[in-house]
Design a protein around this motif. Sequence first.
Motif, mmCIF file in Angstrom:
data_model
loop_
_atom_site.group_PDB
_atom_site.id
_atom_site.type_symbol
_atom_site.label_atom_id
_atom_site.label_comp_id
_atom_site.label_asym_id
_atom_site.label_seq_id
_atom_site.Cartn_x
_atom_site.Cartn_y
_atom_site.Cartn_z
ATOM 1 N N LYS A 52 60.329 62.102 64.468
ATOM 2 C CA LYS A 52 60.011 60.766 63.990
ATOM 3 C C LYS A 52 61.195 60.171 63.228
ATOM 4 O O LYS A 52 61.817 60.843 62.401
ATOM 5 C CB LYS A 52 58.791 60.801 63.071
ATOM 6 N N VAL A 53 61.517 58.923 63.540
ATOM 7 C CA VAL A 53 62.568 58.234 62.800
ATOM 8 C C VAL A 53 62.129 58.008 61.358
ATOM 9 O O VAL A 53 62.908 58.169 60.421
ATOM 10 C CB VAL A 53 62.902 56.886 63.470
ATOM 11 N N LEU A 54 60.862 57.644 61.183
ATOM 12 C CA LEU A 54 60.328 57.380 59.852
ATOM 13 C C LEU A 54 59.371 58.497 59.463
ATOM 14 O O LEU A 54 58.370 58.741 60.137
ATOM 15 C CB LEU A 54 59.587 56.038 59.821
ATOM 16 N N SER A 55 59.674 59.190 58.398
ATOM 17 C CA SER A 55 58.822 60.263 57.904
ATOM 18 C C SER A 55 58.919 60.283 56.389
ATOM 19 O O SER A 55 59.695 59.526 55.785
ATOM 20 C CB SER A 55 59.277 61.610 58.478
ATOM 21 N N LEU A 56 58.152 61.161 55.753
ATOM 22 C CA LEU A 56 58.230 61.284 54.299
ATOM 23 C C LEU A 56 59.634 61.670 53.852
ATOM 24 O O LEU A 56 60.085 61.277 52.770
ATOM 25 C CB LEU A 56 57.233 62.333 53.801
ATOM 26 N N GLU A 57 60.337 62.442 54.690
ATOM 27 C CA GLU A 57 61.674 62.888 54.333
ATOM 28 C C GLU A 57 62.716 61.795 54.514
ATOM 29 O O GLU A 57 63.725 61.767 53.804
ATOM 30 C CB GLU A 57 62.072 64.111 55.170
ATOM 31 N N THR A 58 62.508 60.884 55.481
ATOM 32 C CA THR A 58 63.529 59.880 55.794
ATOM 33 C C THR A 58 63.225 58.500 55.219
ATOM 34 O O THR A 58 64.078 57.631 55.247
ATOM 35 C CB THR A 58 63.681 59.738 57.312
ATOM 36 N N MET A 59 62.022 58.300 54.705
ATOM 37 C CA MET A 59 61.641 56.967 54.219
ATOM 38 C C MET A 59 62.338 56.629 52.908
ATOM 39 O O MET A 59 62.939 57.493 52.257
ATOM 40 C CB MET A 59 60.123 56.887 54.022
ATOM 41 N N ASN A 60 62.269 55.388 52.531
ATOM 42 C CA ASN A 60 62.800 54.928 51.244
ATOM 43 C C ASN A 60 62.156 55.743 50.115
ATOM 44 O O ASN A 60 60.951 55.662 49.909
ATOM 45 C CB ASN A 60 62.483 53.439 51.080
ATOM 46 N N PRO A 61 62.922 56.525 49.377
ATOM 47 C CA PRO A 61 62.320 57.386 48.353
ATOM 48 C C PRO A 61 61.672 56.606 47.221
ATOM 49 O O PRO A 61 60.781 57.113 46.544
ATOM 50 C CB PRO A 61 63.513 58.215 47.852
ATOM 51 N N HIS A 62 62.101 55.370 46.999
ATOM 52 C CA HIS A 62 61.523 54.573 45.916
ATOM 53 C C HIS A 62 60.090 54.151 46.241
ATOM 54 O O HIS A 62 59.257 54.011 45.345
ATOM 55 C CB HIS A 62 62.393 53.347 45.642
ATOM 56 N N ILE A 63 59.802 53.954 47.523
ATOM 57 C CA ILE A 63 58.427 53.639 47.924
ATOM 58 C C ILE A 63 57.535 54.855 47.720
ATOM 59 O O ILE A 63 56.381 54.751 47.309
ATOM 60 C CB ILE A 63 58.383 53.191 49.406
ATOM 61 N N ARG A 64 58.084 56.039 47.967
ATOM 62 C CA ARG A 64 57.298 57.255 47.862
ATOM 63 C C ARG A 64 56.807 57.494 46.430
ATOM 64 O O ARG A 64 55.719 58.006 46.222
ATOM 65 C CB ARG A 64 58.127 58.448 48.359
ATOM 66 N N VAL A 65 57.607 57.125 45.449
ATOM 67 C CA VAL A 65 57.208 57.377 44.052
ATOM 68 C C VAL A 65 56.399 56.219 43.463
ATOM 69 O O VAL A 65 55.845 56.343 42.383
ATOM 70 C CB VAL A 65 58.439 57.654 43.167
ATOM 71 N N MET A 66 56.329 55.113 44.184
ATOM 72 C CA MET A 66 55.605 53.947 43.680
ATOM 73 C C MET A 66 54.106 54.211 43.669
ATOM 74 O O MET A 66 53.552 54.772 44.603
ATOM 75 C CB MET A 66 55.900 52.732 44.572
ATOM 76 N N GLU A 67 53.435 53.806 42.579
ATOM 77 C CA GLU A 67 51.986 53.942 42.462
ATOM 78 C C GLU A 67 51.386 52.617 42.023
ATOM 79 O O GLU A 67 52.026 51.836 41.323
ATOM 80 C CB GLU A 67 51.624 55.040 41.451
ATOM 81 N N TYR A 225 54.071 45.962 37.520
ATOM 82 C CA TYR A 225 55.411 46.078 36.953
ATOM 83 C C TYR A 225 56.007 47.465 37.178
ATOM 84 O O TYR A 225 57.147 47.588 37.645
ATOM 85 C CB TYR A 225 55.374 45.701 35.464
ATOM 86 N N SER A 226 55.268 48.505 36.871
ATOM 87 C CA SER A 226 55.801 49.850 37.089
ATOM 88 C C SER A 226 56.039 50.099 38.575
ATOM 89 O O SER A 226 57.037 50.720 38.961
ATOM 90 C CB SER A 226 54.848 50.902 36.516
ATOM 91 N N ALA A 227 55.138 49.597 39.425
ATOM 92 C CA ALA A 227 55.298 49.791 40.875
ATOM 93 C C ALA A 227 56.541 49.067 41.388
ATOM 94 O O ALA A 227 57.323 49.614 42.175
ATOM 95 C CB ALA A 227 54.052 49.292 41.606
ATOM 96 N N THR A 228 56.745 47.829 40.946
ATOM 97 C CA THR A 228 57.893 47.055 41.415
ATOM 98 C C THR A 228 59.197 47.657 40.914
ATOM 99 O O THR A 228 60.189 47.745 41.666
ATOM 100 C CB THR A 228 57.778 45.592 40.958
ATOM 101 N N LEU A 229 59.226 48.094 39.666
ATOM 102 C CA LEU A 229 60.454 48.686 39.126
ATOM 103 C C LEU A 229 60.812 49.965 39.866
ATOM 104 O O LEU A 229 61.986 50.254 40.108
ATOM 105 C CB LEU A 229 60.297 48.949 37.628
ATOM 106 N N ALA A 230 59.786 50.746 40.232
ATOM 107 C CA ALA A 230 60.047 51.953 41.030
ATOM 108 C C ALA A 230 60.604 51.577 42.403
ATOM 109 O O ALA A 230 61.548 52.201 42.900
ATOM 110 C CB ALA A 230 58.767 52.765 41.178
ATOM 111 N N GLU A 231 60.038 50.557 42.999
ATOM 112 C CA GLU A 231 60.454 50.143 44.343
ATOM 113 C C GLU A 231 61.897 49.648 44.368
ATOM 114 O O GLU A 231 62.647 49.932 45.307
ATOM 115 C CB GLU A 231 59.522 49.043 44.857
ATOM 116 N N ILE A 232 62.301 48.891 43.338
ATOM 117 C CA ILE A 232 63.645 48.299 43.335
ATOM 118 C C ILE A 232 64.647 49.158 42.564
ATOM 119 O O ILE A 232 65.789 48.757 42.367
ATOM 120 C CB ILE A 232 63.617 46.863 42.766
ATOM 121 N N ASP A 233 64.195 50.331 42.121
ATOM 122 C CA ASP A 233 65.059 51.305 41.449
ATOM 123 C C ASP A 233 65.658 50.755 40.155
ATOM 124 O O ASP A 233 66.843 50.944 39.869
ATOM 125 C CB ASP A 233 66.173 51.792 42.382
ATOM 126 N N ALA A 234 64.820 50.075 39.383
ATOM 127 C CA ALA A 234 65.200 49.674 38.031
ATOM 128 C C ALA A 234 64.584 50.655 37.041
ATOM 129 O O ALA A 234 63.606 51.333 37.353
ATOM 130 C CB ALA A 234 64.726 48.256 37.737
#
Length: 533
Positions: A52-67, A225-234
């Motif tokens: 798979k091109v897109l997987s948990l290992e290859t996806m944007n890591p910031h999305i993975r930690v976003m809650e 706010y916490s979700a967006t900051l995680a996504e944009i790596d702030a």
Amino acid sequence: MTALRRVELSNWAARLANFARQPAISRMAADTNRRILSTENCNGTGHAKRGKVLSLETMNPHIRVMEYAVRGPIVQRATQLQKELEKGDSKPFTSVIKCNIGDAHAMGQKPLTFLRQVVALCTYPALLDDPQFPPDAKQRARRILDGCKGGSLGSYSESVGLEIIRQDVAEYIKRRDGGLESNPKDIMLSAGASEAIRMVLKMLVSGEGKGRTGVMIPIPQYPLYSATLAEIDARQVNYYLDEENGWSLDITELQRSIDEARKHCTPRAIVVINPGNPTGQVLSRQNIEDIIKFAYREKLFILADEVYQDNVYAAGSKFYSFKRVLHDLGPDFAGQELASFMSTSKGYMGECGLRGGYCELLNIDPEAQAQMFKACSAKLCPTVSGQAVMDVVVNPPQDGEASYEQFLKEKRNVLDTLAKKAKVVADGFNSMEGVTCNPVMGAMYSFPQVTLPQKAISAAKEVGKKPDAFYAEQFLEEAGVCVVPGSGFGQRDGTYHFRMTILPSVEKIQEVMERFKTFHTKFMETYRDDATA
């Protein structure tokens, strides 16, 4: 083995013979080829399996930690329980009451008549000839349609929204702030306030290491706010609200927070939510003045989340806009950068699904603002139906118009009922052992603190749960009420909360409080520290 396969393996052996003579980067490539061509990675035809091109290992890591806690696993379980009830499964309750999110219409609030009339007319202009619709609704609809390309809500608007609606927003802000001028050119419309908030936060992000952007957010906070900051790596920079003083904001705590943060990042912005979510407080004017002075001194951009500005219930409380207070502080603070946000989802309107909102920018560098508006163009435009809803919110019926009396009655009914429920909820929580709840001064949430017995905390840890999540899950499973654990919003270590909306009907809220009383009493007895096993 096929002839083709024998040839492939022979070629592979030849390449392997030269492997030791290759430079390091070539050996890495050869190693990759070996893995690709190995038998275990082939599908039986000699062709390599395609991963798979897109997987948990290859996806944007910031999305993975976003809650995003208000739509987390407890909410998903609540939906599952409701389906089980509908199938006839036996539960300790007859219905699931979702108090996890500020979705007014989902909780039974009726849409405002005038607002929906205008949207209906805009969506289906043939109704403009229908005598059932009042003339002021038709006037609003025609005005909006005249501002649309081709006279249709189905056409794209400008990237920052229809000019006619931005003009109406500017007039609304001017009325709200006692005649203080507002420029339509500094206003961008959005698909809900969330979209505009995310846009501004993205513009603020830059740097790495200690130069990485930090954004100060209140704890407890709205998880956007916490979700967006995680996504944009702030970097998320927490400052704690003072629960013992009605969730007020203490400048000493702000200073502690920013001093600590500067060891790790470069704070560039501060978020303030007023009235508060999830805490329901309304900031005093003095508090707002102190925040502005702090932001100016520390060179911080202010994001003022003011989406609940109509929702103020407590006697003696009043909403003050950051823009008004900033202006009144005089020329010494004239350059302070500010973005303020409003939404059609909250307040008395509750139009969450139609997605309307706006952002007013103040004292922004013109070139930076141009870049922000350029970024808006990549999304073409905010939903135009949501823009129409926003227009009704900022340009409601006026005294003397046909719809004024009904509109005012419906608006007052929503806000008066919310005020009544705010008192019922706070009083109910404070009557229970081990539960304290500050008055719900505004917005539409309560955020009670529960003093959990050590036995309950230990039981939660044994099953790998946070104590407040363990408590909220028990509340759902035993009483059928869905709330959100305080850990999803942030809280001081060693304290446990949950957020519960006050949106259900008065009757439902009373039922919720009865269910809570029964559940909490049983929970405390079960986990009481001095109870015998």
